[in-house]
Enzyme design. Structure first.
Site, PDB file in Angstrom:
ATOM      1  N   CYS A  18     -88.912 -13.838 -10.774  1.00 34.19           N
ATOM      2  CA  CYS A  18     -87.740 -13.826 -11.665  1.00 34.19           C
ATOM      3  C   CYS A  18     -86.819 -14.993 -11.332  1.00 34.19           C
ATOM      4  O   CYS A  18     -86.324 -15.691 -12.222  1.00 34.19           O
ATOM      5  CB  CYS A  18     -86.966 -12.519 -11.530  1.00 34.19           C
ATOM      6  SG  CYS A  18     -87.872 -11.033 -12.010  1.00 34.19           S
TER       7      CYS A  18
ATOM      8  N   CYS B 242     -86.500 -10.240  -7.048  1.00 33.11           N
ATOM      9  CA  CYS B 242     -87.812 -10.635  -7.578  1.00 33.11           C
ATOM     10  C   CYS B 242     -87.985 -12.155  -7.496  1.00 33.11           C
ATOM     11  O   CYS B 242     -87.292 -12.901  -8.189  1.00 33.11           O
ATOM     12  CB  CYS B 242     -87.924 -10.140  -9.016  1.00 33.11           C
ATOM     13  SG  CYS B 242     -89.323 -10.784  -9.943  1.00 33.11           S
TER      14      CYS B 242
END
Length: 148
Positions: free
Chosen positions: A72, A69
């Site tokens: 993230c 991600c």
């Protein structure tokens, strides 16, 4: 004399009681010696996450993330800065949803990164999307009533 504040050791999972006035003194786990209120982000596994979410009496902020991600990964250093800023007032931890997919079960997580704030055995707030450190700190202080 008060019984103290309950904290789960994020390393061994043991429940510890720490006098509230000693939370800033870097208390250590009575079983394994790990720091209980370190101003750093800790990696969790699902068992310790469940126990800490049910037990901790200080705010516990958990970042649900995955290595693939992009947002993230962008937020990771900001989350570390927020942990340093909140040291002694809240604990920040992460759980890799790819390595531990069951960690999202029953938590209604629809996207990552998602931050969930636990205190006293329940979820008290959640926030989705990448955030800067200052926004994370402000969110924790407002949602959990944590002093500056």
């Amino acid at each position: 004399m008060a019984a103290g504040v309950k904290l789960v050791c994020l390393d061994c999972g043991q429940v510890n009681r720490v006098p509230a006035d000693r939370l800033d003194a870097r208390p250590k786990c009575g079983t394994c010696g790990a720091g209980l209120m370190e101003p750093a982000v800790r990696e969790l596994d699902p068992v310790v996450l469940d126990k800490a979410a049910r037990t901790d009496e200080v705010p516990l902020v958990v970042d649900f993330w995955a290595p693939w991600c992009g947002p993230c990964r962008m937020m990771a250093p900001e989350f570390v800065r927020a942990a340093a800023a909140l040291g002694g007032r809240a604990r920040l931890a992460k759980i890799d949803t790819e390595a531990h997919p069951r960690a999202t079960q029953g938590r209604n997580i629809r996207g990552i990164p998602t931050l969930i704030l636990y205190r006293g055995g329940r979820e008290i707030a959640r926030q989705a999307g990448a955030q800067q450190a200052q926004a994370i700190v402000g969110w924790v202080r407002n949602a959990a009533g944590v002093a500056a």
